[in-house]
Structures are given as structure tokens and as C-alpha cells.
Design a protein around this motif. Structure first.
Motif, PDB file in Angstrom:
ATOM      1  N   THR A 139       0.758  -1.102   0.176  1.00 11.35           N
ATOM      2  CA  THR A 139       0.107   0.102   0.019  1.00 11.35           C
ATOM      3  C   THR A 139       0.842   1.351  -0.021  1.00 11.35           C
ATOM      4  N   ALA A 140       2.113   1.290  -0.443  1.00 17.13           N
ATOM      5  CA  ALA A 140       3.010   2.409  -0.366  1.00 17.13           C
ATOM      6  C   ALA A 140       2.373   3.558  -1.344  1.00 17.13           C
ATOM      7  N   PRO A 141       2.615   4.842  -0.618  1.00 16.96           N
ATOM      8  CA  PRO A 141       1.836   5.937  -1.230  1.00 16.96           C
ATOM      9  C   PRO A 141       2.810   6.386  -2.525  1.00 16.96           C
ATOM     10  N   SER A 142       4.049   5.774  -2.610  1.00 15.64           N
ATOM     11  CA  SER A 142       4.789   6.039  -3.904  1.00 15.64           C
ATOM     12  C   SER A 142       6.000   5.368  -3.854  1.00 15.64           C
ATOM     13  N   LEU A 143       7.016   5.304  -4.866  1.00 19.58           N
ATOM     14  CA  LEU A 143       7.922   4.341  -5.110  1.00 19.58           C
ATOM     15  C   LEU A 143       9.123   5.092  -3.938  1.00 19.58           C
ATOM     16  N   TYR A 144       8.980   6.286  -3.710  1.00 19.04           N
ATOM     17  CA  TYR A 144       9.934   7.063  -2.939  1.00 19.04           C
ATOM     18  C   TYR A 144       9.772   6.224  -1.550  1.00 19.04           C
ATOM     19  N   GLY A 286     -10.180  13.172   0.795  1.00 19.26           N
ATOM     20  CA  GLY A 286      -9.033  12.127   0.620  1.00 19.26           C
ATOM     21  C   GLY A 286      -8.007  12.344   1.654  1.00 19.26           C
ATOM     22  N   VAL A 287      -8.001  13.230   2.380  1.00 21.42           N
ATOM     23  CA  VAL A 287      -6.605  13.393   3.442  1.00 21.42           C
ATOM     24  C   VAL A 287      -6.921  13.146   4.779  1.00 21.42           C
ATOM     25  N   ILE A 288      -6.008  12.972   5.573  1.00 23.32           N
ATOM     26  CA  ILE A 288      -6.426  12.494   7.034  1.00 23.32           C
ATOM     27  C   ILE A 288      -6.504  13.826   7.901  1.00 23.32           C
ATOM     28  N   SER A 447      -8.930   3.102   4.167  1.00 25.27           N
ATOM     29  CA  SER A 447      -9.406   3.183   2.909  1.00 25.27           C
ATOM     30  C   SER A 447      -8.844   4.179   1.869  1.00 25.27           C
ATOM     31  N   LEU A 448      -7.856   4.881   2.679  1.00 21.51           N
ATOM     32  CA  LEU A 448      -7.108   5.661   1.781  1.00 21.51           C
ATOM     33  C   LEU A 448      -5.625   4.951   1.251  1.00 21.51           C
ATOM     34  N   MET A 449      -5.219   3.840   1.787  1.00 21.46           N
ATOM     35  CA  MET A 449      -4.171   3.097   1.526  1.00 21.46           C
ATOM     36  C   MET A 449      -4.015   2.193   0.058  1.00 21.46           C
ATOM     37  N   THR A 450      -4.344   3.136  -0.843  1.00 25.29           N
ATOM     38  CA  THR A 450      -4.142   2.438  -2.051  1.00 25.29           C
ATOM     39  C   THR A 450      -2.615   2.683  -2.738  1.00 25.29           C
ATOM     40  N   PRO A 451      -1.967   1.586  -3.347  1.00 23.53           N
ATOM     41  CA  PRO A 451      -0.767   1.913  -3.808  1.00 23.53           C
ATOM     42  C   PRO A 451      -0.693   2.812  -4.915  1.00 23.53           C
ATOM     43  N   VAL A 452       0.582   3.555  -5.011  1.00 26.74           N
ATOM     44  CA  VAL A 452       0.980   4.270  -6.080  1.00 26.74           C
ATOM     45  C   VAL A 452       2.227   3.976  -6.763  1.00 26.74           C
ATOM     46  N   THR A 453       2.262   3.647  -7.739  1.00 26.84           N
ATOM     47  CA  THR A 453       3.487   2.977  -8.114  1.00 26.84           C
ATOM     48  C   THR A 453       4.152   3.650  -9.507  1.00 26.84           C
TER      49      THR A 453
END
Ligand code: BYC
Length: 483
Positions: A139-144, A286-288, A447-453
Motif C-alpha cells: 500500500t505504499a503511497p509512492s515508489l520513494y 481524501g486526506v487525513i 481506505s486511503l491506502m491504495t498503492p501508487v507505483t
């Protein structure tokens, strides 16, 4: 042999700067332990991504001026090594009953059990954190961020090696048994849990990961600093080098939380939201929301306070007297380094109130280290609050009172609000969802933890970092994902 201690020997299977190639017995013991470690890594290390190329740093030297190189590595091929800071010539034991005597190069018999216990506890936390974080890659928010997670994980693995080296080299057969046990216990396991409380908790989402690396890795920093003062020189040198790596882990936490707060503030401003406590409105973006960030902070800070043990502890006094575990920045403190007559104000529960009471400084060492820790925690808070105030919001993140949500020490049997007001069981049960993440909060964050790759892209709830790792540009492909 004229091996330069600064540089690491990569010719043996286990990279090291401790001349393992001439220490056959220990090399053999470590090579014997290696397959079990790899099995553990495959079973309990990051889930997935084991065949991906990850842009990782690997230590090639222990020279503070330049010790790491960055390159693409598959995690199972990471060269986990044994690295000790260079030996200081004529180092003296800096505190305790043996103050001023030459530092020990071998384990002093009378302190063997105490030393082994501390090395085992330290060692146990390292694989535990990898186990706690193993699901996060998905569920990483970015490759970084994915890369940073894996960097932290491989280095915690190396820190396990560091402790296992000490056990194998200095503690004979029982050291070998303890080394095997470190691979057997599992975070959160009912029958065979990790040793300390916080390391059996879940790290369910990335906000928890950032809080963990900010607050719990910072306990690691404090404990490693104390052990780096040790009169047992190999432990001191080991911890000194571990601290070099540890700094990045806390950077990940601090900047991670900063980026979450930043993104929330930016989104609220764009949407014209004036009340940061209007949770439903903020979440719809869509933010915490900030109140939920505060709840996570309350949880992780209080769990981490427990890691300092009881405020008043004879274990801590004995370890100090023995010259085994010192204070934070011991050598910079101006006193007798023996604490013969000194006192220290300890927070105690007296007639339903938390009050400072003078105790012998020797038994108050856990409290003192915890105070140093709290001071260190405040620094990041100031940065996060600066982001909020710069965005013109009237909201402040704060550290909860020490009496809040504790399972160890003076306050373990009471309930308190984050402001430190004592409350009864029923009130706690009814209201705790206001102070620590509730199931609803957890579900919202999940629910926000969708991966961005996609290189250079970030999930909706987190801002991009200011600078890349190793000065790489924003769209750098930190992980080449192989499925
Ligand atoms: N959970 O006299 P007491 C890191 C036990 S993190 C469970 O109050 P003492 C990292 C204690 O063991 C740093 N049990 O405390 C971070 C004792 O039991 P026994 C890890 C606990 O001994 C992120 C009894 O209660 N390193 O590196 O003065 C990622 C009474 O103990 C807990 C270290 O901790 C707890 N929270 O202090 C990766 C350094 N607290 O033995 C890595 C080594 C206490 O009587 N550890 N107990 O059955 C120490 O110096 C000390 O053992 C402690 C406790 C600070 C942990």
C-alpha cells in the motif's frame, strides 16, 4: 594483516570490518546462522517485492565522512554485514564503579548475564519491526516511500546481525542459542511473542509506520546512545555505527508526518475549510484530518514511553554501576559519573496526582532517559505545528501526558486523559475512541491506502518530499517493481 578498519571486507560471505576471515570460529558460527536468517527474511520480511530492484544504500565503510553507496539491489541479495565503529585508542569506561578503568575488550565474567540480556533485548526489537512492517509494501503511497520502507527494513536486519555477532563472538554456546531464539520469536505471536510491548503491536497503515519510525525508532536512538557509552567496548562500537544508520529511520518518520500534515493543510485551504476539526469535511477530501493524526500520535508516543521500563529501576541502577549502560551523552555530562549522592526528580502518582519526587539518581536512570527522549520528540512536533500555523490554522499537535495509556511503570494501573486528568475505567472505556484511533478511524485510513507505483506520483493523502534520496530527481524510479 593491515586491513583498514574504516573499510569493509566484502571478500567473505559476510561483509565485515572485524577481520572475520581470520576469526574462523565466529565466521563459521555466523555462516551457520545465515541460512536461518534468510529463511526468516523470506518468511517474515517484506511481503512481495523480493525480486524487485530497490535503490538501496549499503555501508562500505564506517568513516563518518562517507560510508554508504547507493545502487539497485534485490533485497535478498543485500549484503548484511558486521560493522563496528573504529576502536578508540585507550578508551576508558566513562561511568559507574569502574569509572576511568580501561574499557573491556572481553565480557567481564561478573556482568555476563546482564550484558547478554541487554544485547538480546536490543537484538529482539530489530527483526520485530521488520515483521510489523511486512505488509506495508502493498500500500505504499509512492515508489520513494516504498524504497524508504525497504531501506529501513534491510538495516533493521543488519542491526539484528550486529547483535548476533556479539552473541556469537562473546557469549559461547548460550550466545548461539540466543541467536537462534531471535529468529524464532515472532511479533504478536501468542506463544512466542517479541520481548517488549510496542514490538508486538500492529503497524496497520503508513501513518502508523511514520509514527513508529518517529517515536519508536527514537527510543532505539536513546537506548543505542546509552549502550554506545558501554564499558564493554565491542558493544559500544557496534551501537555507535548503528546510530549512523538509525538517523535515516527517524528522518523517514519526521518527514513522513510533515508531508501528511502538509497535504492535509493544503487540501483544507484549497477547499476553503476553516475548521480543521470538521472531520467529515476534511476526510471527504481524501486526506487525513489533524484530530486523527493526533490520535495516532497519542498511541505511538505512549507505547514508546513504555519502552523505557519503570521510572524507578534497580536493573537500570545495576547496569550503570557495572559500567554496562550509561546515560544519554554521558561523556558530555559534568558530574562524578557515579551518581553517588545525586538525586533526580521522578514523576510519581501521589494522591491521584502526577508529581515530581526526588529519588536517588541511580535508580531514576530510566526516567532520566525518558525525559531526554521527550525533549527529543518535541523537535519534530515544532516542525509539524509550523506547517499548520503557516497554513493559518489554529490547531496544535501535542504530546499526551505521561499518565496517558500506559502499560509499564508508575501509571500502568490508572487511566488518564491526554491532559493527564485521572478518570475511572468506565469513562476510559467510553471515551478512549476520542484519544486513540477507533475502528472507524482505522477503516478510514485503510481506505486511503491504495498503492501508487508511477514514478514521481504520490497518494492523495501525502505531499511529495522536498528532496529525493541521494539527490535523485522527483520522478526517479526508486523501485523497479518485478511481479
Ligand atoms: N515491555 O526494571 P524495569 C530499537 C520488563 S528500540 C515488556 O522496569 P529495566 C528499535 C523488564 O524486561 C530499543 N517488558 O526495566 C526501534 C523486566 O523484566 P525481567 C531497544 C518490559 O530493565 C525501532 C521488568 O519489566 N533496546 O532499538 O530497567 C525499530 C522490570 O523492568 C518493558 C533496548 O530496549 C516493556 N516495554 O528497563 C527497531 C535496550 N519494560 O527481565 C529497533 C535494552 C520493562 O525482570 N533494554 N519490562 O523479567 C533495556 O535497557 C531495558 O531492559 C529496558 C527495561 C529499557 C527495556
Amino acid at each position: 594483516m593491515n586491513m583498514n578498519i574504516m573499510n569493509v571486507d566484502y571478500s567473505t560471505k559476510i561483509p565485515n570490518n572485524v577481520n572475520l576471515s581470520e576469526d574462523r570460529q565466529v565466521l563459521k558460527a555466523l555462516e551457520g546462522w545465515h541460512p536461518g536468517y534468510i529463511d526468516w527474511w523470506n518468511d517474515m520480511g517484506p511481503e512481495g517485492f523480493q525480486q524487485s530492484l530497490v535503490y538501496l544504500r549499503t555501508a562500505y565503510s564506517v568513516d563518518p565522512r562517507g560510508w554508504a553507496k547507493f545502487d539497485y539491489v534485490k533485497m535478498p541479495d543485500y549484503r548484511w554485514g558486521i560493522l563496528l565503529a573504529p576502536q578508540e585508542e585507550n578508551r576508558k569506561i566513562p561511568f559507574g564503579e569502574h569509572y576511568g578503568e580501561p574499557a573491556w575488550q572481553e565480557v567481564p565474567g561478573e556482568y555476563r548475564a546482564m550484558l547478554r540480556r541487554l544485547v538480546v533485548i536490543q537484538g529482539d526489537t530489530e527483526p520485530a519491526s521488520v515483521e510489523q512492517q511486512r505488509h506495508l509494501g502493498k500500500t505504499a503511497p509512492s515508489l520513494y516511500d516504498l524504497r524508504n520502507l525497504f531501506q529501513v527494513n534491510v538495516e533493521e536486519g543488519r542491526h539484528l546481525w550486529a547483535m548476533v555477532y556479539l552473541l556469537q563472538k562473546y557469549f559461547g554456546r548460550d550466545g548461539r542459542e540466543e541467536a537462534d531464539e531471535l529468529l524464532r520469536r515472532r511479533s504478536g505471536d501468542e506463544d512466542s511473542p517479541r520481548m517488549l510491548g510496542a514490538f508486538n503491536e500492529k503497524t496497520p497503515d503508513w501513518l502508523s509506520f511514520f509514527m513508529f519510525t518517529y517515536f519508536t525508532d527514537r527510543d532505539g536512538k536513546m537506548q543505542l546512545h546509552s549502550l554506545a557509552q558501554s564499558g564493554f567496548d565491542p558493544l559500544s562500537r557496534t551501537c555507535r555505527f548503528m546510530l549512523t544508520e538509525e538517523a535515516h529511520h527517524m528522518f523517514v518518520g519526521e518527514t513522513g508526518i510533515t508531508r501528511v500534515v502538509q497535504r492535509t493543510c493544503d487540501a483544507m485551504r484549497e477547499a476553503g475549510i476553516t475548521d480543521p476539526s470538521d472531520i467529515a469535511k476534511v476526510r471527504a477530501l481524501g486526506v487525513i484530518d489533524l484530530p486523527t493524526i493526533q490520535k495516532k500520535l497519542n498511541l505511538h508516543y505512549s507505547l514508546s514511553l513504555d519502552l523505557f521500563g519503570s521510572e524507578v529501576s534497580t536493573n537500570a541502577a545495576n547496569a550503570f554501576n557495572a559500567g554496562i549502560k550509561g546515560r544519554y551523552h554521558e561523556t558530555q555530562i559534568e558530574d562524578d559519573h557515579q551518581l553517588k549522592n545525586a538525586t533526580y526528580p521522578v514523576l510519581k502518582l501521589i494522591n491521584g496526582e502526577a508529581r515530581r519526587v526526588d529519588e536517588p539518581a541511580l535508580t531514576a536512570l530510566n526516567m532520566r532517559l525518558r525525559d531526554d527522549y521527550t525533549q527529543d520528540c518535541v523537535k519534530g512536533m515544532l516542525r509539524w505545528n509550523k506547517v499548520i500555523s503557516t497554513a493559518d490554522y489554529d490547531y496544535k499537535l501535542t504530546l499526551p501526558n505521561v499518565a496517558f495509556n500506559r502499560a509499564i511503570g508508575e501509571f500502568k494501573d490508572v487511566h488518564a486523559t491526554p491532559d493527564g486528568i485521572l478518570i475511572d475505567d468506565a469513562t476510559w472505556t467510553k471515551r478512549k475512541g476520542e484519544w486513540i484511533p477507533s475502528r472507524d478511524d482505522g477503516e478510514f485510513i485503510a481506505s486511503l491506502m491504495t498503492p501508487v507505483t508511477e514514478p514521481g506520483q504520490f497518494a492523495s493523502w501525502i505531499a511529495a518530499p522536498k528532496v529525493g534520496i541521494d539527490n535523485k530527481p522527483g520522478d526517479f524510479e526508486y523501485v523497479k517493481i518485478e511481479t
